[in-house]
Design an enzyme around this catalytic site. Sequence first.
Site, PDB file in Angstrom:
ATOM      1  N   ASP A 156      74.718  23.862  92.143  1.00 13.85           N
ATOM      2  CA  ASP A 156      73.627  24.312  92.993  1.00 13.85           C
ATOM      3  C   ASP A 156      73.049  25.602  92.400  1.00 13.85           C
ATOM      4  O   ASP A 156      73.623  26.173  91.488  1.00 13.85           O
ATOM      5  CB  ASP A 156      74.102  24.555  94.427  1.00 13.85           C
ATOM      6  CG  ASP A 156      75.423  25.289  94.464  1.00 13.85           C
ATOM      7  OD1 ASP A 156      75.643  26.198  93.622  1.00 13.85           O
ATOM      8  OD2 ASP A 156      76.259  24.975  95.327  1.00 13.85           O
ATOM      9  N   ASP A 171      71.970  29.360  93.275  1.00 10.03           N
ATOM     10  CA  ASP A 171      71.976  30.458  94.240  1.00 10.03           C
ATOM     11  C   ASP A 171      71.022  31.543  93.783  1.00 10.03           C
ATOM     12  O   ASP A 171      70.899  31.822  92.594  1.00 10.03           O
ATOM     13  CB  ASP A 171      73.389  31.041  94.370  1.00 10.03           C
ATOM     14  CG  ASP A 171      74.376  30.004  94.894  1.00 10.03           C
ATOM     15  OD1 ASP A 171      74.020  29.287  95.837  1.00 10.03           O
ATOM     16  OD2 ASP A 171      75.478  29.906  94.338  1.00 10.03           O
ATOM     17  N   ASP A 185      82.873  38.232  91.983  1.00  9.99           N
ATOM     18  CA  ASP A 185      84.272  38.089  91.586  1.00  9.99           C
ATOM     19  C   ASP A 185      84.512  38.194  90.081  1.00  9.99           C
ATOM     20  O   ASP A 185      85.171  39.118  89.617  1.00  9.99           O
ATOM     21  CB  ASP A 185      84.893  36.819  92.185  1.00  9.99           C
ATOM     22  CG  ASP A 185      84.027  35.570  92.047  1.00  9.99           C
ATOM     23  OD1 ASP A 185      82.999  35.631  91.347  1.00  9.99           O
ATOM     24  OD2 ASP A 185      84.388  34.532  92.637  1.00  9.99           O
TER      25      ASP A 185
HETATM   26  P1  ATP Z   1      80.188  26.600  91.925  1.00 11.14           P
HETATM   27  O1  ATP Z   1      79.070  26.620  92.912  1.00 11.14           O
HETATM   28  O2  ATP Z   1      79.883  25.925  90.645  1.00 11.14           O
HETATM   29  O3  ATP Z   1      81.486  26.192  92.503  1.00 11.14           O
HETATM   30  P2  ATP Z   1      79.716  29.421  91.932  1.00 11.14           P
HETATM   31  O4  ATP Z   1      80.131  30.486  90.969  1.00 11.14           O
HETATM   32  O5  ATP Z   1      78.271  29.218  92.132  1.00 11.14           O
HETATM   33  O6  ATP Z   1      80.446  28.108  91.470  1.00 11.14           O
HETATM   34  P3  ATP Z   1      79.840  29.857  94.742  1.00 11.14           P
HETATM   35  O7  ATP Z   1      81.009  29.701  95.629  1.00 11.14           O
HETATM   36  O8  ATP Z   1      78.669  28.974  94.886  1.00 11.14           O
HETATM   37  O9  ATP Z   1      80.422  29.756  93.272  1.00 11.14           O
HETATM   38  O10 ATP Z   1      79.401  31.381  94.850  1.00 11.14           O
HETATM   39  C1  ATP Z   1      78.222  31.876  94.225  1.00 11.14           C
HETATM   40  C2  ATP Z   1      78.467  33.247  93.644  1.00 11.14           C
HETATM   41  O11 ATP Z   1      78.830  34.163  94.684  1.00 11.14           O
HETATM   42  C3  ATP Z   1      79.605  33.320  92.650  1.00 11.14           C
HETATM   43  O12 ATP Z   1      79.200  32.990  91.355  1.00 11.14           O
HETATM   44  C4  ATP Z   1      80.023  34.774  92.760  1.00 11.14           C
HETATM   45  O13 ATP Z   1      79.166  35.608  92.018  1.00 11.14           O
HETATM   46  C5  ATP Z   1      79.817  35.082  94.228  1.00 11.14           C
HETATM   47  N1  ATP Z   1      81.053  34.844  95.019  1.00 11.14           N
HETATM   48  C6  ATP Z   1      81.398  33.722  95.658  1.00 11.14           C
HETATM   49  N2  ATP Z   1      82.571  33.862  96.297  1.00 11.14           N
HETATM   50  C7  ATP Z   1      82.991  35.121  96.050  1.00 11.14           C
HETATM   51  C8  ATP Z   1      84.140  35.883  96.434  1.00 11.14           C
HETATM   52  N3  ATP Z   1      85.082  35.347  97.183  1.00 11.14           N
HETATM   53  N4  ATP Z   1      84.209  37.168  95.990  1.00 11.14           N
HETATM   54  C9  ATP Z   1      83.238  37.702  95.225  1.00 11.14           C
HETATM   55  N5  ATP Z   1      82.157  37.039  94.840  1.00 11.14           N
HETATM   56  C10 ATP Z   1      82.012  35.767  95.230  1.00 11.14           C
HETATM   57 MG    MG Z   2      77.315  27.920  93.514  1.00 10.80          MG
END
Ligand code: ATP
Ligand code: MG
EC number: 2.7.7.19
Length: 454
Positions: free
Chosen positions: A70, A72, A150
């Site tokens: 997705d 963001d 993170d």
């Molecule tokens: P994917 O969607 O492919 O699983 P993602 O990195 O986009 O991976 P998401 O859960 O969609 O993960 O979160 C988007 C972003 O928000 C992350 O890339 C990170 O920068 C931030 N993020 C998400 N969860 C946390 C957390 N628990 N602590 C700190 N930052 C976070």
């Molecule tokens: Mg994501």
Amino acid sequence: MNKNENHQIIHQSYEDISLQIHTRDEHTISRKQISDNALKVLYRLNGAGYDAYLVGGGVRDLLLKQQPKDFDIATNATPEQIKKLFRNCRLIGRRFRLAHIMFGRDIIEVATFRGHHQEAEKNISQQSKDGMLLRDNVYGSIDEDAERRDFTINAMYYNISDYAVHDYAGGVEDLEERLIRLIGDPETRYREDPVRMLRAIRFAAKLDFDIEEETGEPIEHLAPLLVDIPAARLYEESLKLLQAGHGLETYHLLREYNLFQQLFPVIAPYFTSEYDSHTEQMLDLVLDATDIRIDEGKRVNPAFMFAALLWYPMMGLTKQLMDSVGLSDYDAMMEASNIIIEQQIKSTAIPRRHTATIREIWQLQFRLPRRTGKRAYRLMELNKFRAGFDFLEMRAQIEGKEIEELAKWWGTFQTAGRNMRQAMVNDLGGAGSGSKSNYRRKRPAKSKAAKGNK
Ligand code: ATP
Ligand code: MG
């Protein structure tokens, strides 16, 4: 109160934060790879005078030449300002207030840059005594936002106004070295949000990256902090871990870091140093099968997976109850199912519709041996027959012998014509259970009495 001390630690600026800008011709991201809806949102925000960036997994995966799950978006517009710009906007979130821009089924998530807590006048953030962030709604600058993310590879921002990638924590370099590295002091960051431990494992498995040493080191002994995370969040997370295409690898990594044991405390007692208990064989089988289904673009059912993960622990308890309380095997299984599911939902809140299916699949294992008369035909008409049969086939691979025979019988029966089916049923012989299974359903009155004796 030591709350302030905790804040002090958290609000120190991390040394790891220093901005590197990779201009449009220094990276490989092109707008063609970004979804039209995400582009629309980025341009609309930017056109209204706000900063607008693609961030997180979207940037990371594009730089890795993978298809993002997705897109963001992060911006300096507040949720209310975002809402004014988009008719199709909903504000959501308890822990974090976020804007969802809806394009039919496609949802683009837009977050306002988050800041440090101490700078907020009205402190709308809260922290537990372990240093865990409970609420978190303070807006800030993009630098602060980056610091709060993170991993370094998740703190890269693609700027829609000049197409440059802003890399705040050395994420580009870590991508090249294929490393999962936390921003800031690992222990502090895990204490703030223990789910980050699970995320480290998830990304390592998904991207086939290594976990950088200091990032990996504290996990094993901090793993028990997961006990403080709401079971609903851990359920969601467990699906992302085990049902997103890399479940087998993820489980093994989770286990190595003592995390699987926290998510599935009822399974952990069945772990052996040889990795060959029935429980462990089942974990390997079902997670491998799930990964393959996802790879083939097929749908996966969480209930089926949880039924498999918990089956042998549930059967272990069934045997105990038969021996200690003298329940019939069916009654013991029903009781054991209740107990195991009740214990499991304390750590991962499996929704009721799924726990109902888990029970059905388990009960079918006790019914599938009984095939005489019209029973086989009736069983085949049940909604969950297919799941029950697939489940039986996995057990057959592990248990062999009678279960293997039984699975073969059902396999043939399903594809056989009418005459053949009748012959198969006739072959089972007279009344009785029609199998070597010692399954025999006791009368309800008796089972109640048995329960009462407990
Ligand atoms: P994917 O969607 O492919 O699983 P993602 O990195 O986009 O991976 P998401 O859960 O969609 O993960 O979160 C988007 C972003 O928000 C992350 O890339 C990170 O920068 C931030 N993020 C998400 N969860 C946390 C957390 N628990 N602590 C700190 N930052 C976070
Ligand atoms: Mg994501």
